[in-house]
Design a protein around this motif. Structure first.
Motif, PDB file in Angstrom:
ATOM      1  N   ALA A   1      -1.701  -9.709  -8.717  1.00  0.00           N
ATOM      2  CA  ALA A   1      -3.072  -9.724  -8.209  1.00  0.00           C
ATOM      3  C   ALA A   1      -3.101  -9.534  -6.699  1.00  0.00           C
ATOM      4  O   ALA A   1      -4.031  -8.920  -6.160  1.00  0.00           O
ATOM      5  N   ASP A   2      -2.081 -10.036  -5.998  1.00  0.00           N
ATOM      6  CA  ASP A   2      -2.014  -9.866  -4.548  1.00  0.00           C
ATOM      7  C   ASP A   2      -1.867  -8.386  -4.186  1.00  0.00           C
ATOM      8  O   ASP A   2      -2.499  -7.900  -3.247  1.00  0.00           O
ATOM      9  N   VAL A   3      -1.038  -7.673  -4.944  1.00  0.00           N
ATOM     10  CA  VAL A   3      -0.876  -6.233  -4.716  1.00  0.00           C
ATOM     11  C   VAL A   3      -2.195  -5.512  -4.966  1.00  0.00           C
ATOM     12  O   VAL A   3      -2.606  -4.638  -4.195  1.00  0.00           O
ATOM     13  N   MET A   4      -2.880  -5.903  -6.038  1.00  0.00           N
ATOM     14  CA  MET A   4      -4.142  -5.244  -6.377  1.00  0.00           C
ATOM     15  C   MET A   4      -5.213  -5.504  -5.309  1.00  0.00           C
ATOM     16  O   MET A   4      -6.004  -4.609  -4.980  1.00  0.00           O
TER      17      MET A   4
ATOM     18  N   VAL B   1       0.832  -1.206   0.000  1.00  0.00           N
ATOM     19  CA  VAL B   1       0.000   0.000   0.000  1.00  0.00           C
ATOM     20  C   VAL B   1       0.868   1.258   0.000  1.00  0.00           C
ATOM     21  O   VAL B   1       0.553   2.248  -0.653  1.00  0.00           O
ATOM     22  N   ASN B   2       1.988   1.230   0.739  1.00  0.00           N
ATOM     23  CA  ASN B   2       2.901   2.375   0.818  1.00  0.00           C
ATOM     24  C   ASN B   2       4.332   1.841   0.817  1.00  0.00           C
ATOM     25  O   ASN B   2       4.857   1.430   1.846  1.00  0.00           O
TER      26      ASN B   2
ATOM     27  N   GLY C   1       4.919  -1.071  -9.775  1.00  0.00           N
ATOM     28  CA  GLY C   1       4.278  -1.113  -8.468  1.00  0.00           C
ATOM     29  C   GLY C   1       3.563  -2.425  -8.191  1.00  0.00           C
ATOM     30  O   GLY C   1       3.328  -2.782  -7.028  1.00  0.00           O
ATOM     31  N   LEU C   2       3.219  -3.151  -9.260  1.00  0.00           N
ATOM     32  CA  LEU C   2       2.561  -4.448  -9.086  1.00  0.00           C
ATOM     33  C   LEU C   2       3.501  -5.495  -8.488  1.00  0.00           C
ATOM     34  O   LEU C   2       3.051  -6.568  -8.077  1.00  0.00           O
ATOM     35  N   TRP C   3       4.801  -5.172  -8.453  1.00  0.00           N
ATOM     36  CA  TRP C   3       5.781  -6.137  -7.958  1.00  0.00           C
ATOM     37  C   TRP C   3       6.381  -5.705  -6.624  1.00  0.00           C
ATOM     38  O   TRP C   3       7.361  -6.292  -6.159  1.00  0.00           O
ATOM     39  N   ASN C   4       5.787  -4.678  -5.995  1.00  0.00           N
ATOM     40  CA  ASN C   4       6.262  -4.263  -4.670  1.00  0.00           C
ATOM     41  C   ASN C   4       6.120  -5.408  -3.670  1.00  0.00           C
ATOM     42  O   ASN C   4       5.073  -6.044  -3.591  1.00  0.00           O
TER      43      ASN C   4
END
Length: 381
Positions: A305-308, A116-117, A337-340
């Motif tokens: 998808a987990d990040v989303m 998220v951050n 950002g999808l791979w954070n």
């Protein structure tokens, strides 16, 4: 510390085509050059502790074996693919997923907050230190309640459902086509089971993510979180993350089960002999190894998808459409950002999946069932 020539000769006697010469036993009379153990108290204490640990381990294994026989006798024998079999697999799945996901709650907490951050913490240890100083040990385990209940429900439906659907699709394919289409059977069976399991998981996942990504947490208990969401957004608020949850969990579970079955079979194909030649300890070790390797693949496949899911549960506004919220979030974070948090998730999911398969197969052994996968045809000589 190292085996003597005499020991090696006796251990491998009979392995070669020629008769073995066994050296005469050495005299056991004491020599003045041998060290006297009583003069070295540390040595004596260490050996004593080692012997006591061995005795305790043997006693624990004996008690476990007794408990296993007692459970099997009480169950009265479990026939494969009977209702009792599926009930047992469901219980094994509850134990495998509920306990393991709860145990890694501190990792999951940091992963969700960094998704998220991404600037909130530089690393896991810094994060745990900050959370611990601000909120104590309870803060490090924020979200353990919905995690336990949600993944217990999901694990039971997933593992029990997988065994059911694997048999169902295998019967549709027929015995003569099973080997040819077994990977597709694994994929279809796991996808079907996870589709149903996520419906049970989704409300608890919504509460967990909000508890972990709001500081301080918006609720202190699982029921308190469910009540807070339904009071503000209605019952649908608990399911607003269902589509991305399916998008995360179904590919994850398909990879988890299909790759596990394939990797375990490859391991037993590589090892000498067949699966039945190996004891309980060796088979559970293979289950952990196959599970850990499968978990690494699972983490990579399902991470965007987990990040989303984390972003949607944390920032989606009331009344905002799924497509609109997804587009807005993607514009904010971009592809990178999808791979954070991926490295943290690889460690977490690899360990988690390995422990899940080890727990599940250990439970199956405990109640007298065979472990999952890895039963290739006998090797021809």
């Amino acid at each position: 510390m190292f085996p003597t020539t005499n020991t090696l000769s006796q251990a491998f006697a009979g392995c070669g085509p020629f008769p073995q010469h066994v050296p005469a036993p050495q005299s056991k009379s004491s020599s003045k050059w041998l060290a006297r153990h009583e003069l070295y108290p540390v040595w004596s204490v260490t050996e004593d502790a080692k012997n006591k640990a061995t005795k305790l381990s043997d006693a624990a294994l004996a008690e476990l074996e007794k408990a296993s026989h007692k459970a099997q006798n009480k169950a009265g024998g479990i026939e494969l693919y009977s209702p009792k079999f599926y009930a047992a697999c469901t219980l094994g799945g509850v134990m495998a997923c509920g306990l393991t996901h709860t145990a890694v709650t501190p990792l999951d907490l940091v992963k969700c907050r960094r998704q998220v951050n991404s600037t909130l913490y530089k690393g896991n240890f810094e994060a745990w230190g900050k959370i611990g100083r601000a909120e104590g040990l309870r803060g490090v385990f924020t979200g353990w309640g919905p995690t336990f209940w949600g993944y217990s429900v999901q694990g039971g439906l997933k593992y029990g459902g997988y065994e059911f659907f694997k048999k169902f699709y295998g019967d549709l394919a027929g015995e003569e086509n099973y080997d040819k289409y077994k990977t597709l059977i694994y994929l279809a069976g796991s996808a079907s089971a996870e589709f149903i399991a996520d419906i049970g998981l989704c409300p608890f996942e919504a509460v967990k993510v909000r508890m972990q990504t709001t500081m301080p947490p918006f609720a202190k208990t699982t029921l308190g979180g469910i009540s807070a969401i339904t009071a503000k957004e209605g019952f649908g608020g608990l399911y607003k993350g269902l589509y991305p949850l399916w998008g995360r969990q179904i590919p994850y579970t398909m990879m988890k089960f299909a790759s596990f079955e394939t990797i375990v079979e490859m391991i037993y194909n590589y090892l000498p002999g067949s699966k039945s030649d190996y004891g309980k300890g060796a088979q559970t070790a293979v289950s952990f190894t196959g599970g850990y390797m499968a978990g690494i693949l699972c983490a990579i496949v399902s991470h965007p998808a987990d990040v989303m899911v984390s972003k949607l549960n944390a920032t989606r506004e009331a009344g905002e459409s799924f497509g609109g919220a997804t587009s807005r979030i993607y514009k904010d974070i971009g592809f990178g950002g999808l791979w954070n948090g991926l490295p943290v998730r690889i460690v977490m999911i690899g360990t988690l999946t390995g422990l899940q398969w080890m727990t599940y197969d250990s439970f199956k052994i405990f109640i007298g069932l065979p472990t999952t996968g890895g039963a290739p045809k006998e090797k021809t000589k």
